[in-house]
Design a protein around this motif. Structure first.
Motif, PDB file in Angstrom:
ATOM      1  N   ILE A   1      19.739  58.878 -23.768  1.00  0.00           N
ATOM      2  CA  ILE A   1      18.990  59.832 -24.101  1.00  0.00           C
ATOM      3  C   ILE A   1      19.385  60.453 -25.548  1.00  0.00           C
ATOM      4  CG2 ILE A   1      18.147  61.958 -23.384  1.00  0.00           C
ATOM      5  CD1 ILE A   1      17.905  60.792 -20.496  1.00  0.00           C
ATOM      6  N   LEU A   2      20.391  60.905 -25.409  1.00  0.00           N
ATOM      7  CA  LEU A   2      21.116  61.506 -26.617  1.00  0.00           C
ATOM      8  C   LEU A   2      20.868  60.895 -27.759  1.00  0.00           C
ATOM      9  CD1 LEU A   2      24.264  62.764 -25.372  1.00  0.00           C
ATOM     10  CD2 LEU A   2      22.221  64.395 -26.427  1.00  0.00           C
ATOM     11  N   LEU A   3      20.845  59.306 -27.689  1.00  0.00           N
ATOM     12  CA  LEU A   3      20.622  58.274 -28.816  1.00  0.00           C
ATOM     13  C   LEU A   3      19.066  58.722 -29.519  1.00  0.00           C
ATOM     14  CD1 LEU A   3      21.642  55.621 -31.092  1.00  0.00           C
ATOM     15  CD2 LEU A   3      20.626  54.313 -28.806  1.00  0.00           C
ATOM     16  N   ILE A   4      18.374  58.272 -28.147  1.00  0.00           N
ATOM     17  CA  ILE A   4      16.859  58.402 -29.250  1.00  0.00           C
ATOM     18  C   ILE A   4      16.877  60.089 -29.311  1.00  0.00           C
ATOM     19  CG2 ILE A   4      14.919  58.687 -27.506  1.00  0.00           C
ATOM     20  CD1 ILE A   4      15.582  56.648 -25.736  1.00  0.00           C
ATOM     21  N   LEU A   5      17.457  60.773 -28.949  1.00  0.00           N
ATOM     22  CA  LEU A   5      17.028  62.149 -29.164  1.00  0.00           C
ATOM     23  C   LEU A   5      17.557  62.582 -31.064  1.00  0.00           C
ATOM     24  CD1 LEU A   5      17.808  64.759 -26.459  1.00  0.00           C
ATOM     25  CD2 LEU A   5      16.096  64.849 -27.140  1.00  0.00           C
ATOM     26  N   GLY A   6      18.566  62.494 -31.116  1.00  0.00           N
ATOM     27  CA  GLY A   6      19.254  61.901 -32.726  1.00  0.00           C
ATOM     28  C   GLY A   6      18.569  61.462 -33.750  1.00  0.00           C
ATOM     29  N   LEU A   7      18.129  60.485 -33.006  1.00  0.00           N
ATOM     30  CA  LEU A   7      16.700  59.575 -34.182  1.00  0.00           C
ATOM     31  C   LEU A   7      16.054  60.628 -34.148  1.00  0.00           C
ATOM     32  CD1 LEU A   7      17.641  55.667 -32.561  1.00  0.00           C
ATOM     33  CD2 LEU A   7      18.540  56.702 -34.846  1.00  0.00           C
ATOM     34  N   VAL A   8      15.016  61.174 -32.940  1.00  0.00           N
ATOM     35  CA  VAL A   8      13.749  61.536 -33.659  1.00  0.00           C
ATOM     36  C   VAL A   8      13.592  62.970 -33.986  1.00  0.00           C
ATOM     37  CG1 VAL A   8      11.906  61.978 -32.003  1.00  0.00           C
ATOM     38  CG2 VAL A   8      13.161  59.637 -31.140  1.00  0.00           C
ATOM     39  N   LEU A   9      15.464  63.892 -34.243  1.00  0.00           N
ATOM     40  CA  LEU A   9      15.636  64.797 -34.404  1.00  0.00           C
ATOM     41  C   LEU A   9      15.901  64.779 -35.466  1.00  0.00           C
ATOM     42  CD1 LEU A   9      15.913  67.053 -31.035  1.00  0.00           C
ATOM     43  CD2 LEU A   9      14.099  66.528 -32.507  1.00  0.00           C
ATOM     44  N   ASP A  10      16.981  63.486 -36.109  1.00  0.00           N
ATOM     45  CA  ASP A  10      17.141  63.989 -37.353  1.00  0.00           C
ATOM     46  C   ASP A  10      18.836  63.762 -37.376  1.00  0.00           C
ATOM     47  OD1 ASP A  10      17.440  61.672 -39.550  1.00  0.00           O
ATOM     48  OD2 ASP A  10      17.173  63.341 -41.067  1.00  0.00           O
ATOM     49  N   VAL A  11      18.644  64.061 -35.843  1.00  0.00           N
ATOM     50  CA  VAL A  11      20.208  65.169 -35.849  1.00  0.00           C
ATOM     51  C   VAL A  11      21.758  63.508 -35.892  1.00  0.00           C
ATOM     52  CG1 VAL A  11      22.033  66.580 -34.738  1.00  0.00           C
ATOM     53  CG2 VAL A  11      19.257  67.159 -34.862  1.00  0.00           C
TER      54      VAL A  11
END
Length: 51
Positions: free
Chosen positions: A7-17
């Motif tokens: 989940i954090l990996l996907i959020l990091g990719l989507v939100l560019d964080v």
């Protein structure tokens, strides 16, 4: 741990964080290693399961 890492990996990719991406990868790798060790019957930290 693996699910939270994904989940954090996907959020990091989507939100560019970038930091979320790094934390997601680390949690994913640690979770996978612990899962493999537990599946082979090895005790991790004196326990058969880490959860």
């Amino acid at each position: 741990m693996i699910i939270i890492g994904a989940i954090l990996l996907i959020l990091g990719l989507v939100l560019d964080v970038y930091i979320l991406w790094i934390v997601g990868v680390v949690l994913l790798v640690v979770g996978a290693v612990l899962w493999i060790l537990g599946a082979t019957g090895r005790k991790v930290g004196g326990r058969a399961h880490y959860y």
